[in-house]
Design an enzyme around this catalytic site. Structure first.
Site, mmCIF file in Angstrom:
data_model
loop_
_atom_site.group_PDB
_atom_site.id
_atom_site.type_symbol
_atom_site.label_atom_id
_atom_site.label_comp_id
_atom_site.label_asym_id
_atom_site.label_seq_id
_atom_site.Cartn_x
_atom_site.Cartn_y
_atom_site.Cartn_z
ATOM 1 N N TYR A 1 68.532 -17.996 82.483
ATOM 2 C CA TYR A 1 68.370 -18.721 81.299
ATOM 3 C C TYR A 1 69.372 -18.866 80.381
ATOM 4 C CZ TYR A 1 66.986 -20.370 76.554
ATOM 5 O OH TYR A 1 66.919 -20.882 75.511
ATOM 6 N N HIS B 1 73.288 -29.095 68.514
ATOM 7 C CA HIS B 1 72.548 -28.155 67.647
ATOM 8 C C HIS B 1 73.282 -28.240 66.017
ATOM 9 C CE1 HIS B 1 70.498 -27.195 70.849
ATOM 10 N NE2 HIS B 1 69.955 -25.833 70.601
ATOM 11 N N ASN C 1 73.016 -18.007 68.586
ATOM 12 C CA ASN C 1 71.764 -17.589 68.853
ATOM 13 C C ASN C 1 71.874 -16.214 67.852
ATOM 14 O OD1 ASN C 1 69.008 -17.220 69.409
ATOM 15 N ND2 ASN C 1 69.182 -17.417 71.476
ATOM 16 N N TYR D 1 53.747 -2.229 26.396
ATOM 17 C CA TYR D 1 54.104 -1.668 27.942
ATOM 18 C C TYR D 1 55.568 -2.095 28.400
ATOM 19 C CZ TYR D 1 49.027 -1.172 28.393
ATOM 20 O OH TYR D 1 47.852 -0.823 28.496
ATOM 21 N N ARG E 1 57.273 0.848 27.214
ATOM 22 C CA ARG E 1 56.703 2.049 27.645
ATOM 23 C C ARG E 1 56.751 2.264 29.166
ATOM 24 N NH1 ARG E 1 50.633 3.255 26.493
ATOM 25 N NH2 ARG E 1 51.068 1.661 25.271
ATOM 26 N N PHE F 1 66.090 -12.489 68.301
ATOM 27 C CA PHE F 1 66.513 -13.744 67.536
ATOM 28 C C PHE F 1 65.556 -14.042 66.382
ATOM 29 C CE2 PHE F 1 64.676 -15.420 71.237
ATOM 30 C CZ PHE F 1 63.487 -16.073 70.841
ATOM 31 N N GLU G 1 58.940 -22.825 70.667
ATOM 32 C CA GLU G 1 59.389 -21.965 69.796
ATOM 33 C C GLU G 1 58.320 -22.224 68.646
ATOM 34 O OE1 GLU G 1 63.343 -23.511 68.743
ATOM 35 O OE2 GLU G 1 64.094 -22.563 70.652
#
Length: 651
Positions: A163, A193, A306, A394, A397, A443, A528
């Site tokens: 792959y 991409h 990646n 508060y 404090r 990834f 994905e």
């Protein structure tokens, strides 16, 4: 011979210049002559001498006077943008530097930092972004990179189906690619991409991104060649920075879009920026620095794009700035407590020993080191020692409890970010010692995404409680000071709208603190099918942090203004030093208006407030250890007959 690169419309033209006493007008006309030679219709230009144009340096966009000599205003290999009168600006010209940040002033490097993929820290990454270091690899890292590449070369030579090396990607993982097209496969991957949108990352953030990718590849589990990795290092050291849009990553499979844009520039395509050239075509920027575009080998495109480096590099900046905020929030809150004449009793070490969270104990200790004590007496504290108030609101404090969890969260997130910085996060992973590649899911950006969502929530609370303290400073019924910290109220509004600004920022943060990592949208045809949305988690964490810096800056201004109304009384030495830091920079205005706090936050993100107070904090913690003593059960009791209310010590 000197040479200049001139951008006209859609063309970049190299113009040699034998005589630099020639004018900018001459340079423009020479560039125009070369431009019309390449155009069948002369580019619509009928006569070069009659063509009117405006020239700017690409670096800094300084306008060049046509009558200036080249020698006076340009340097060899400078880049110049030429805009012909009547033209709109070239559509591919970027009219500003890439998201220039005012946070970290750019510095020319003086030293090297050696990367091995295992020991880089968030502070180092920030310094690399600021330009404090050049990069080189350790010998061990070089050895691992070479071994990893040798295994991949063997896989390709033996025609194995693996792959990302000999197959397509994502949905096309089962498509086997011929050996003759493996280089084209990697180049097409990067080009396709590179689909991000939005403003480009600033130079320092792009340097951080590039440095972090180099560090991850240096681990030797990505299969990138040493030649390609060294080319990336040379680009970093020359500050040749690709155009990287800030939007487009879903945080799994890694930060594909931004890392693809990073790789595209290194390939000599798309846009690049350098301090010398400004924005220009990547191939010209690389050439101007004596560099060659990267030629991708099998698997190298995938190795470059990646991973979680976009999320992590922005996360490193976020966590470093958050740490600076948390430290200085304690100092600013202590100053406010002094102005509001609060008690130090709430910071007694015995109280916090009963609930021993590290952050809570640390914050209480800082307050003790800054406020009234035998070590640092305060005239303001002495003035109300026997007042009739019993305990504080508060927002004063409970600072150790509220600020404390922010400190502990920052430490938690910093651990995750530092782990991620030194993690191999691409796919498949190359194990040279085992002689195999293994597909996995490193990834996926869920770790830094969840951590940065958590960081935004925790740091926001520092602004939330700060805004309430600003309200107390501005409200005369709560502060016993003039309304909105200004004389002649009504005629003058003082801090009225400064407080509104703080409230607006806190409200905006409430929306930004919604976790992005609770969302997931399936992508890549359901290959994905779960993603982290970590890119948005990182970007909005930085926006939250910027807002917190601004709110704290407003509180710091308001507290210093309040000190003026308590004069001639003085506070403790460390808090007086903080006030003195402010005084020469921002005049405290007693009548007309509140000074603008937005420019003041530079004192916070540059840690100047912390740097002023830290020596006193350290000295107190080293030299002064208060005796442990029992806490009186009636010390703060409203109903105790033995301790009438007016005699309660308000320390």
């Amino acid at each position: 011979m000197p040479r200049f690169t001139v951008h006209i419309r859609d063309e970049w033209l190299a113009v040699p210049c034998r005589d630099t006493s020639n004018t900018i007008q001459w340079l423009g006309q020479e560039a125009l002559k070369r431009y019309i030679k390449n155009k069948p219709d002369n580019g619509g230009i009928t006569a070069v001498k009659d063509t009117r144009f405006v020239a700017r340096r690409c670096q800094g966009l300084g306008l060049l006077d046509a009558d200036d000599t080249i020698d006076d205003v340009l340097e060899d290999n400078d880049f110049v943008e030429l805009a012909i009168e009547g033209d709109t600006m070239s559509p591919d010209f970027i009219p500003c530097e890439p998201g220039v940040s005012h946070l970290y002033p750019y510095t020319r490097w003086k030293f090297y930092i050696s990367l091995d993929g295992n020991s880089l820290m968030s502070t180092d990454l920030i310094n690399l972004g600021r330009g404090l270091y050049k990069i080189k690899l350790t010998p061990e890292a070089e050895r691992k990179v070479v071994q990893s590449r040798e295994l991949l070369d063997t896989i390709v030579k033996e025609n194995k189906v693996v792959y990302g090396i000999t197959t397509g990607f994502g949905k096309f993982a089962r498509t086997v690619i011929p050996v003759s097209k493996l280089k084209e496969l990697q180049e097409n991957l990067v080009r396709s991409h590179s689909a991000g949108v939005g403003n480009p990352l600033s130079p320092e953030r792009t340097r951080m991104l590039l440095a972090l990718r180099i560090n991850v590849l240096a681990k030797g589990h990505s299969g990138v060649s040493l030649e390609t990795l060294q080319a990336m290092i040379q680009a970093f050291n020359a500050s040749c920075l690709s155009f990287v849009p800030e939007k487009g990553t879903v945080g799994a499979s890694g930060d594909l879009a931004p890392l693809s844009h990073l790789a595209l520039g290194l390939m000599g395509e798309g846009k690049m920026w350098s301090p010398t050239s400004g924005w220009a075509d990547a191939k010209y920027v690389l050439e101007a620095h004596g560099l060659k575009p990267i030629s991708l080998k099998p698997k190298e495109g995938l190795a470059l794009i990646n991973g979680t480096q976009m999320i992590t590099s922005l996360g490193a900046e976020a966590v470093e700035r958050a740490q600076a905020i948390a430290q200085q929030a304690d100092i600013i809150a202590a100053l406010t407590l002094e102005v509001l004449k609060g008690t130090t009793k709430a910071f007694d070490s015995d109280i916090h020993a009963l609930r021993p969270h590290p952050g809570q104990i640390e914050v209480a200790q800082r307050f003790r080191s800054l406020l009234d004590s035998d070590h640092h007496p305060s005239q303001i504290a002495e003035s109300h020692r026997f007042c009739d108030r019993v305990q504080d609101a508060y927002t004063m404090r409970c600072c150790p409890q509220v600020h404390g969890i922010a400190n502990d969260t920052i430490a938690f997130v910093q651990n995750i970010i530092n782990t991620e910085i030194n993690s191999a996060t691409d796919n498949p992973m190359v194990f040279a010692e085992r002689g195999e590649t293994i597909s996995g899911g490193n990834f996926h950006g869920e770790y830094p995404a969840k951590a940065l969502d958590f960081l935004a929530i925790a740091v926001h609370e520092l602004a939330s409680i700060s805004e309430r303290r600003i309200e107390r400073l501005c409200n005369p019924s709560l502060s016993e000071l003039p309304a909105f910290l200004v004389n002649e109220g009504g005629l003058n509004s003082g801090f009225m709208i400064a407080h509104c600004t703080a409230a607006a920022l806190v409200s905006e943060n409430k929306v930004l603190c919604h976790p992005s990592s609770v969302d997931s949208l399936s992508t890549s045809a359901a290959t994905e099918d779960h993603v982290s949305m970590g890119g948005w988690a990182a970007r909005k964490a930085l926006r939250v942090i910027e807002h917190v810096e601004q709110v704290l800056a407003i509180e710091l201004l308001a507290a210093c203004q309040g000190i003026e109304f308590l004069r001639p009384l003085r506070t403790t030495t460390p808090l007086e030093k903080v006030y003195e830091l402010m005084r020469p920079r921002y005049k405290i205005l007693m009548h007309v208006r509140a000074p603008c706090g937005m420019s003041l936050n530079v004192l916070i993100f540059s840690t100047q407030v912390w740097n002023v107070a830290k020596p006193y904090i350290d000295k107190y913690q080293t030299e002064y250890i208060p005796e442990s003593r029992p806490v009186s059960p009636t010390a703060f009791s409203l109903d105790s007959p033995a301790s009438p209310r007016k005699r309660v010590r308000h320390e």
